[in-house]
Scaffold this motif. Structure first.
Motif, short mmCIF file in Angstrom:
data_model
loop_
_atom_site.label_atom_id
_atom_site.label_comp_id
_atom_site.label_asym_id
_atom_site.label_seq_id
_atom_site.Cartn_x
_atom_site.Cartn_y
_atom_site.Cartn_z
N GLN A 16 0.83 -1.21 0.00
CA GLN A 16 0.00 0.00 0.00
C GLN A 16 0.86 1.26 0.00
N LEU A 17 1.90 1.25 0.83
CA LEU A 17 2.76 2.43 0.95
C LEU A 17 3.63 2.65 -0.27
N THR A 18 4.04 1.56 -0.90
CA THR A 18 4.94 1.69 -2.05
C THR A 18 4.21 1.70 -3.38
N GLY A 19 2.91 1.40 -3.37
CA GLY A 19 2.16 1.30 -4.61
C GLY A 19 1.26 2.47 -4.92
N GLY A 20 1.34 3.51 -4.10
CA GLY A 20 0.53 4.70 -4.37
C GLY A 20 -0.94 4.53 -4.07
N VAL A 68 -4.85 7.67 0.08
CA VAL A 68 -4.68 8.04 1.48
C VAL A 68 -6.05 8.21 2.12
N THR A 69 -6.27 7.50 3.23
CA THR A 69 -7.52 7.58 3.97
C THR A 69 -7.23 7.96 5.41
N SER A 70 -8.29 8.13 6.18
CA SER A 70 -8.11 8.46 7.59
C SER A 70 -7.45 7.32 8.35
N ASP A 71 -7.62 6.09 7.86
CA ASP A 71 -7.04 4.93 8.53
C ASP A 71 -5.54 4.78 8.28
N ASN A 72 -5.07 5.21 7.11
CA ASN A 72 -3.66 5.00 6.80
C ASN A 72 -2.86 6.29 6.66
N ALA A 73 -3.48 7.43 6.91
CA ALA A 73 -2.80 8.72 6.70
C ALA A 73 -1.54 8.83 7.54
N ARG A 74 -1.55 8.30 8.77
CA ARG A 74 -0.38 8.42 9.64
C ARG A 74 0.81 7.67 9.07
N PHE A 75 0.56 6.57 8.36
CA PHE A 75 1.64 5.79 7.77
C PHE A 75 2.23 6.51 6.55
N PHE A 76 1.39 7.12 5.75
CA PHE A 76 1.88 7.87 4.59
C PHE A 76 2.63 9.13 5.03
N ALA A 77 2.20 9.72 6.13
CA ALA A 77 2.87 10.93 6.61
C ALA A 77 4.28 10.63 7.11
N SER A 78 4.48 9.43 7.66
CA SER A 78 5.81 9.05 8.17
C SER A 78 5.98 7.55 7.94
N PRO A 79 6.38 7.14 6.73
CA PRO A 79 6.38 5.71 6.39
C PRO A 79 7.56 4.91 6.92
N VAL A 80 8.68 5.56 7.20
CA VAL A 80 9.89 4.81 7.58
C VAL A 80 9.69 3.97 8.84
N PRO A 81 9.15 4.51 9.93
CA PRO A 81 8.99 3.68 11.14
C PRO A 81 8.14 2.44 10.91
N VAL A 82 7.04 2.57 10.17
CA VAL A 82 6.18 1.40 9.97
C VAL A 82 6.84 0.38 9.06
N LEU A 83 7.63 0.83 8.06
CA LEU A 83 8.35 -0.10 7.20
C LEU A 83 9.42 -0.85 7.99
N VAL A 84 10.15 -0.12 8.84
CA VAL A 84 11.16 -0.76 9.70
C VAL A 84 10.49 -1.79 10.61
N GLY A 124 8.19 0.19 17.09
CA GLY A 124 6.86 0.14 17.70
C GLY A 124 6.69 1.20 18.77
N LEU A 125 7.74 1.41 19.57
CA LEU A 125 7.69 2.46 20.58
C LEU A 125 7.57 3.84 19.92
N TRP A 126 8.32 4.05 18.85
CA TRP A 126 8.27 5.34 18.16
C TRP A 126 6.86 5.61 17.63
N MET A 127 6.27 4.59 16.99
CA MET A 127 4.93 4.78 16.43
C MET A 127 3.90 5.05 17.52
N THR A 128 4.05 4.37 18.66
CA THR A 128 3.12 4.59 19.76
C THR A 128 3.20 6.02 20.27
N LEU A 129 4.41 6.56 20.33
CA LEU A 129 4.61 7.90 20.87
C LEU A 129 4.24 9.00 19.89
N PHE A 130 4.49 8.80 18.60
CA PHE A 130 4.41 9.91 17.65
C PHE A 130 3.33 9.78 16.59
N TYR A 131 2.79 8.59 16.35
CA TYR A 131 1.67 8.48 15.42
C TYR A 131 0.38 8.88 16.13
#
Length: 227
Positions: A32-36, A39-55, A101-108
């Motif tokens: 989803q992140l690499t295929g364009g 963007v929805t309300s459910d995935n907007a946080r991942f598109f805004a900062s994709p590196v942590p979720v990919l890691v 996971g800690l980063w996403m919990t704190l900042f997403y």
């Protein structure tokens, strides 16, 4: 392969099966992140900062799937070099999964279905997973195989929580739909508690004197061998 040897693979195979749902879900998120994707309300946080979720996805997937093979005692004994090599990969993968996971919990932004209680709970279990891995690594550097196995087993149990959460959520979803609020909190905590309880039970049923004398000495990420 003897029947005893086949039985030793039941635990690793079961762990791989338990990992499949979150691994497949993670792969779908990567696509989803690499295929364009839209963007929805459910995935907007991942598109805004994709590196942590990919890691997190890559680290957790490798940690769960490769780590499952460390639960085959015969395989570890026959291939101690593989065990050590896999361990050197599992440690950074596990730490990457826990810390991202800690980063996403704190900042997403917190999803609407998540109760605020999930934030400290996720922080607690994520921190515990990272600590277990570090303690397990420190133990093997002292050549303390028993404590190494115990800490790595606990870290793996926490890391596999997403797989068990599928099982704790599924009956509720079938009966009442998507769990939210406090119900979701309890179902997620139940998965981690179940995993840790099983890990502690398995560690305590295994004789420690045998563990000190039969395992390869230099394994930085050897986890529970169910015998």
């Amino acid at each position: 392969m003897t029947s005893s040897a086949k039985r030793q693979w039941l635990v690793p195979i079961g762990l791989i099966i338990l990992s499949l749902v979150p691994v497949v879900a993670g792969a779908a998120r990567v696509a989803q992140l690499t295929g364009g994707a839209t963007v929805t309300s459910d995935n907007a946080r991942f598109f805004a900062s994709p590196v942590p979720v990919l890691v997190h996805i890559v680290g957790a997937s490798l940690y769960c799937l490769l780590g499952a093979l460390q639960f085959a005692p015969g395989f570890r004994r026959r291939r101690p070099g593989w065990h050590r090599l896999a361990g050197r990969l599992l440690v950074p993968c596990g730490l990457a999964a826990a810390l991202s996971g800690l980063w996403m919990t704190l900042f997403y932004p917190r999803p609407p279905i998540d109760d605020v209680l999930l934030t400290p709970i996720r922080l607690g279990f994520g921190s515990a997973m990272a600590c277990c891995i570090v303690l397990g690594l420190a133990a093997i550097r002292r050549r303390d195989i028993v404590r190494h196995r115990a800490w790595m087993t606990r870290g793996y149990a926490i890391g596999l929580g997403a797989g068990t959460q599928v099982l704790t959520h599924l009956p509720w979803m079938l009966l009442a739909g998507q769990p939210k609020g406090l119900t979701r909190v309890l179902l997620m905590v139940a998965a981690w508690v179940i995993n840790l309880a099983v890990a502690e039970w398995a560690l305590r049923r295994r004789p420690t004197n045998r563990a000190r004398t039969t395992e390869p000495a230099g394994a930085p990420a050897g986890v529970l061998a169910s015998r």
